[in-house]
Design a protein around this motif. Sequence first.
Motif, PDB file in Angstrom:
ATOM      1  N   SER A 125      27.381   5.785  61.815  1.00 46.13           N
ATOM      2  CA  SER A 125      27.909   4.420  61.828  1.00 46.13           C
ATOM      3  C   SER A 125      27.358   3.624  63.007  1.00 46.13           C
ATOM      4  CB  SER A 125      29.440   4.451  61.872  1.00 46.13           C
ATOM      5  OG  SER A 125      29.966   5.130  60.748  1.00 46.13           O
TER       6      SER A 125
ATOM      7  N   CYS B 117      24.697   0.356  62.807  1.00 43.40           N
ATOM      8  CA  CYS B 117      25.045  -0.951  63.371  1.00 43.40           C
ATOM      9  C   CYS B 117      24.081  -1.398  64.476  1.00 43.40           C
ATOM     10  CB  CYS B 117      26.467  -0.920  63.927  1.00 43.40           C
ATOM     11  SG  CYS B 117      27.752  -0.801  62.665  1.00 43.40           S
ATOM     12  N   LEU B 118      23.238  -0.497  64.953  1.00 43.39           N
ATOM     13  CA  LEU B 118      22.329  -0.825  66.053  1.00 43.39           C
ATOM     14  C   LEU B 118      20.873  -0.962  65.631  1.00 43.39           C
ATOM     15  CD1 LEU B 118      23.599   1.486  68.961  1.00 43.39           C
ATOM     16  CD2 LEU B 118      24.171  -0.905  68.510  1.00 43.39           C
TER      17      LEU B 118
ATOM     18  N   ASN C 237      17.623  -1.520  62.869  1.00 40.69           N
ATOM     19  CA  ASN C 237      17.070  -2.039  61.622  1.00 40.69           C
ATOM     20  C   ASN C 237      15.996  -1.095  61.104  1.00 40.69           C
ATOM     21  OD1 ASN C 237      18.546  -4.558  61.532  1.00 40.69           O
ATOM     22  ND2 ASN C 237      17.275  -5.206  63.270  1.00 40.69           N
TER      23      ASN C 237
ATOM     24  N   PHE D 220      31.418  -4.531  70.380  1.00 40.63           N
ATOM     25  CA  PHE D 220      30.717  -3.621  69.476  1.00 40.63           C
ATOM     26  C   PHE D 220      31.706  -2.810  68.651  1.00 40.63           C
ATOM     27  CE2 PHE D 220      28.405   0.406  68.541  1.00 40.63           C
ATOM     28  CZ  PHE D 220      27.508  -0.147  67.634  1.00 40.63           C
TER      29      PHE D 220
ATOM     30  N   ARG E 278      32.449  -4.598  65.576  1.00 43.58           N
ATOM     31  CA  ARG E 278      31.371  -4.467  64.599  1.00 43.58           C
ATOM     32  C   ARG E 278      31.456  -3.115  63.882  1.00 43.58           C
ATOM     33  NH1 ARG E 278      26.705  -7.307  63.801  1.00 43.58           N
ATOM     34  NH2 ARG E 278      28.082  -8.972  64.540  1.00 43.58           N
ATOM     35  N   LEU E 279      31.763  -2.072  64.646  1.00 42.18           N
ATOM     36  CA  LEU E 279      31.957  -0.758  64.037  1.00 42.18           C
ATOM     37  C   LEU E 279      33.133  -0.778  63.062  1.00 42.18           C
ATOM     38  CD1 LEU E 279      31.414   1.696  67.031  1.00 42.18           C
ATOM     39  CD2 LEU E 279      30.027   1.553  64.965  1.00 42.18           C
TER      40      LEU E 279
ATOM     41  N   ASP F  42      34.093  -3.305  61.261  1.00 44.36           N
ATOM     42  CA  ASP F  42      33.616  -3.946  60.033  1.00 44.36           C
ATOM     43  C   ASP F  42      32.846  -2.944  59.170  1.00 44.36           C
ATOM     44  OD1 ASP F  42      34.682  -6.346  60.848  1.00 44.36           O
ATOM     45  OD2 ASP F  42      32.799  -7.094  61.708  1.00 44.36           O
ATOM     46  N   PHE F  43      32.011  -2.146  59.818  1.00 42.57           N
ATOM     47  CA  PHE F  43      31.198  -1.181  59.083  1.00 42.57           C
ATOM     48  C   PHE F  43      32.060  -0.081  58.479  1.00 42.57           C
ATOM     49  CE2 PHE F  43      28.501   2.553  58.628  1.00 42.57           C
ATOM     50  CZ  PHE F  43      27.380   2.021  57.990  1.00 42.57           C
ATOM     51  N   THR F  44      32.934   0.494  59.282  1.00 43.42           N
ATOM     52  CA  THR F  44      33.749   1.601  58.791  1.00 43.42           C
ATOM     53  C   THR F  44      34.749   1.136  57.737  1.00 43.42           C
ATOM     54  OG1 THR F  44      35.078   3.500  59.484  1.00 43.42           O
ATOM     55  CG2 THR F  44      35.555   1.458  60.565  1.00 43.42           C
TER      56      THR F  44
END
Length: 395
Positions: free
Chosen positions: A111, A115-116, A118, A259, A262-263, A265-267
Amino acid sequence: MTFNARISQLSQRLIEESSGVWAVHDQACEQFANGEDVYLLSVGDPDLATLPSTIRATIDSLEKGRTHYAPGMGEKHLRQIISDIEIKASGKHCDPSNVVIFPGATNAIYSVMACLLNDGEDIIVAEPMYVGYEGIFKALNVNVVPVELDVENHFELDVERVKAAVTDKTRVVFINTPGNPAGNMISESQLRELAEFCLENNLWLVCDEVYSMITFDETHTSLRKAAASLDNVVIIDGLSKSHAMTGWRLGWTVASTEFSKRLLDFTSSTIFGCCQFVQDAAAFALSNDEEYIQGVREEYRQRRNYVCERVNSIPGISCQTPKAGMFVMIKVDDLAENGLRFAEDLLKKEKVSVLPGIGFGQSTTNYVRVSLAQPINVLKPAFDRIERYAKALTS
């Protein structure tokens, strides 16, 4: 009409086999399941039992109905306990908003990197590296730039090598202390220097600290303690190995509030939270573990000492004494073409399974990794066989 089963490039990358690192272990497991007399020293699943009181606390949690959705970041009481641990370890402020709970450290690493990084960007990784990282990097299609540790000097990190590897494509520097597979530890001064360099060069610095509680000769220093600024720092930890809870799947990250959001949102889009009762178990374990952890540490210390003494008494193989963790790296190039050939032949002739070093990187091609996840009364006959095998090759 025939169905054309098209699959994604991501899944194709994951099934590509480059080293066959797990083939020896898989074969050994098959032989073991068939009733053969095989010694499995190739995987790091602790043989120690989860603390009985933790199991009891989990049952209590289940009986209280803690079987529903949990907050995306994790239960507040568990995140508070982890933040308190981080404050004690680093001497720096840490808030529950800095902590995100994941179903295991591996998922946390995936994860974080998702998020870090590309597609096609560079991640610098200290090598030898944990074999499980490879799948994550392949899935994300990032370019891995390995920086070799000093394999002849207790696998020490050379910060200057890391600095020299940075280019305009570099986005993340990823380190692991204490290290798997080598049991090396990165000093506070090295961590501080590396953190300062990464901040100055606008790089994320991510540190896997899963073995932080299993140290033998010195106390683990967290990156959070060493770094002057925490803006670009992400810590990953868990209790799978330290608390013998691999199957419970519980890990976490500690990072800036921004951050961590942001994690979240991803999880929220992938795992949608972790089990309530497992988080309750983790909270109990982390709050009632002092005596237990001392016992775990001492048990692994005794196993480490036994293995290192046996290895260095056997002609043709050698090892350096790891400072932490639950593995020993054994150099075998005096007996075999490389670690893979050694592992394959050892299983075939003596039914002992070890993990080929190539799985951790090119720097350990001539090594095998032995797990300490077996008691000494199992390690002894296993090493009797290894000694017999080595002597047969040198006689």
